[in-house]
Design a protein around this motif. Sequence first.
Motif, mmCIF file in Angstrom:
data_model
loop_
_atom_site.group_PDB
_atom_site.id
_atom_site.type_symbol
_atom_site.label_atom_id
_atom_site.label_comp_id
_atom_site.label_asym_id
_atom_site.label_seq_id
_atom_site.Cartn_x
_atom_site.Cartn_y
_atom_site.Cartn_z
ATOM 1 N N LEU A 185 48.042 48.374 34.499
ATOM 2 C CA LEU A 185 47.905 49.351 33.425
ATOM 3 C C LEU A 185 46.446 49.665 33.189
ATOM 4 N N SER A 186 46.135 50.932 33.139
ATOM 5 C CA SER A 186 44.799 51.359 32.737
ATOM 6 C C SER A 186 44.958 52.567 31.834
ATOM 7 N N SER A 187 43.840 53.082 31.350
ATOM 8 C CA SER A 187 43.915 54.148 30.368
ATOM 9 C C SER A 187 42.792 55.139 30.576
ATOM 10 N N ARG A 188 43.090 56.398 30.318
ATOM 11 C CA ARG A 188 42.084 57.451 30.393
ATOM 12 C C ARG A 188 42.582 58.640 29.605
ATOM 13 N N LEU A 189 41.730 59.653 29.452
ATOM 14 C CA LEU A 189 42.192 60.873 28.809
ATOM 15 C C LEU A 189 42.976 61.693 29.837
ATOM 16 N N THR A 203 42.961 64.854 23.524
ATOM 17 C CA THR A 203 42.162 63.758 22.969
ATOM 18 C C THR A 203 42.986 62.490 22.790
ATOM 19 N N PRO A 205 44.828 59.516 24.609
ATOM 20 C CA PRO A 205 44.810 58.955 25.965
ATOM 21 C C PRO A 205 46.190 58.843 26.595
ATOM 22 N N VAL A 206 46.204 58.739 27.904
ATOM 23 C CA VAL A 206 47.433 58.374 28.611
ATOM 24 C C VAL A 206 47.241 56.971 29.164
ATOM 25 N N ILE A 207 48.344 56.242 29.271
ATOM 26 C CA ILE A 207 48.322 54.935 29.898
ATOM 27 C C ILE A 207 48.855 55.114 31.315
ATOM 28 N N ARG A 210 50.773 51.681 37.247
ATOM 29 C CA ARG A 210 51.041 51.693 38.691
ATOM 30 C C ARG A 210 51.981 50.544 38.984
ATOM 31 N N GLY A 230 49.976 57.936 25.489
ATOM 32 C CA GLY A 230 49.452 56.729 24.864
ATOM 33 C C GLY A 230 49.885 56.548 23.423
ATOM 34 N N VAL A 233 54.036 55.199 23.311
ATOM 35 C CA VAL A 233 54.580 54.057 24.018
ATOM 36 C C VAL A 233 53.676 52.837 23.848
ATOM 37 N N GLU A 234 54.290 51.682 23.904
ATOM 38 C CA GLU A 234 53.579 50.420 23.833
ATOM 39 C C GLU A 234 54.237 49.509 24.863
ATOM 40 N N PHE A 235 53.463 48.984 25.777
ATOM 41 C CA PHE A 235 54.018 48.148 26.829
ATOM 42 C C PHE A 235 54.096 46.708 26.359
#
Lengths: 240, 240
Positions: A185-189, A203, A205-207, A210, A230, A233-235
């Motif tokens: 899991l990573s995150s970015r805009l 503005t 973010p998306v999670i 992979r 983002g 959802v919460e993983f």
Amino acid sequence: MRTGTCGNAIWIEIARVLEADILGGVCLPGERMPTEAELALRFRVNRHTVRRAVAALRAKRLVRVEQGRGTFVQDAVIPYAVTRRTRFSENILLQKRSPGGVLLHAEETRADGETSQGLHIEPGRPVLRLDVLREADCRPLAVSSHYFPLPRFTGLVDIFRAAGSVTASLRAYGVHSYRRIRTSLSSRLPTREEARLLEQPRTTPVIVARSVNVDDRGIPIDYGVARYSGARVEFVFHTG
Amino acid sequence: MRTGTCGNAIWIEIARVLEADILGGVCLPGERMPTEAELALRFRVNRHTVRRAVAALRAKRLVRVEQGRGTFVQDAVIPYAVTRRTRFSENILLQKRSPGGVLLHAEETRADGETSQGLHIEPGRPVLRLDVLREADCRPLAVSSHYFPLPRFTGLVDIFRAAGSVTASLRAYGVHSYRRIRTSLSSRLPTREEARLLEQPRTTPVIVARSVNVDDRGIPIDYGVARYSGARVEFVFHTG
DNA sequence: CACCATTTGTTCGTATGTATA
DNA sequence: GTATACATACGAACAAATGGT
């Protein structure tokens, strides 16, 4: 004055009313709530009392407060449990929501470095790419790209189009059980395109999740890159 | 002309040079690389050839390309493996980086709804809160808040100040083994304060990791909320 | 708002060297 | 040797996004 006991403090009552408005759908996700001044007028209390109620809602993550802009209703956060048997549809159903999927794009292409590593094949080998928009309760939740090795899964597109589910499509190829062995899991805009598909501001973010799925013999059958909204959802991972 | 074989294609050589510049620190993370036109001039090749090299760097996630703005050097991404035995320091050491920690703040407070749920105690019960800045190779990686139930861990602050590690501090209370039973991950943009501490732009998201650690009898001893720099970390879960 | 310069993204076309049938 | 396919490299032009005036 009726203060002191926790049960009937005015701000708690106000928080309860506002919460009911939000959960009941009077205020829709993303919408701006009335200003603190307006709420103070409506409940015939001081603005500070309203602020206390709003703070409680913020602690519960029902609203998001932006200085100078207002208070906004937050999206409901869906807890997304990740296990070796993670399936999108099942996960959404567990939350008493109805899952959905829209095939955005399908193509035969060649594995790049990332995909080849995930599928444990050589770079440049043919793969089937499926781009899917995942929905929960008719609201977009994620944009995911799946890569299936070819020629093993030739023709999977048409089956997916009919079935609408990865799990069901794989069954047509004799894959009755598969398991997820790795998730990162990573995150970015989001890109403009992702923001448009997910119906969210750029503005937020998306999670990026992979995942590698293997069949019962341990052979990789699906490498997926999913971009989740983002805010929605919460993983959750249980490590016993 | 020297084309054909893959080993000495010009674009591969260019990619190698640029990669060396990045890893060698000639271009620092966040910095803008020379434009494609400039690189084409420098390497005496067509812009397309440069673009292929840049595409290779992007696939390796060494750079991030933004249309109309330029190409930017990415931060190194630290893979952070989450298991039932996850320790910050050990995880960083596994990546051949040196972990660090700075105590930002410590206080005795009362458990709010979230904390009480994590620690499995009643809301309002006393807890010890520790705010720590986590570093890897002297670069901030996360801001984390730990909550320990009181009175069990009275005086832990002073021990932590000396030891600089949660694991070591807990040992002083007879907790020689503890395990992480639950991790949840979500994402949002950082507050001004978080961005300052993490030395990152406010437009780069943070990943919020909430974790519950229990002792060998299954009793919760630590509820943690850590905000990781979204650009510098990638969470990895293995689910067999 | 329009306008402009800068920079990356995309698509034509052309040419050449390598590998394979 | 020939035909074909493929990866590599160059050139020109235009599209799209960004930032500033």
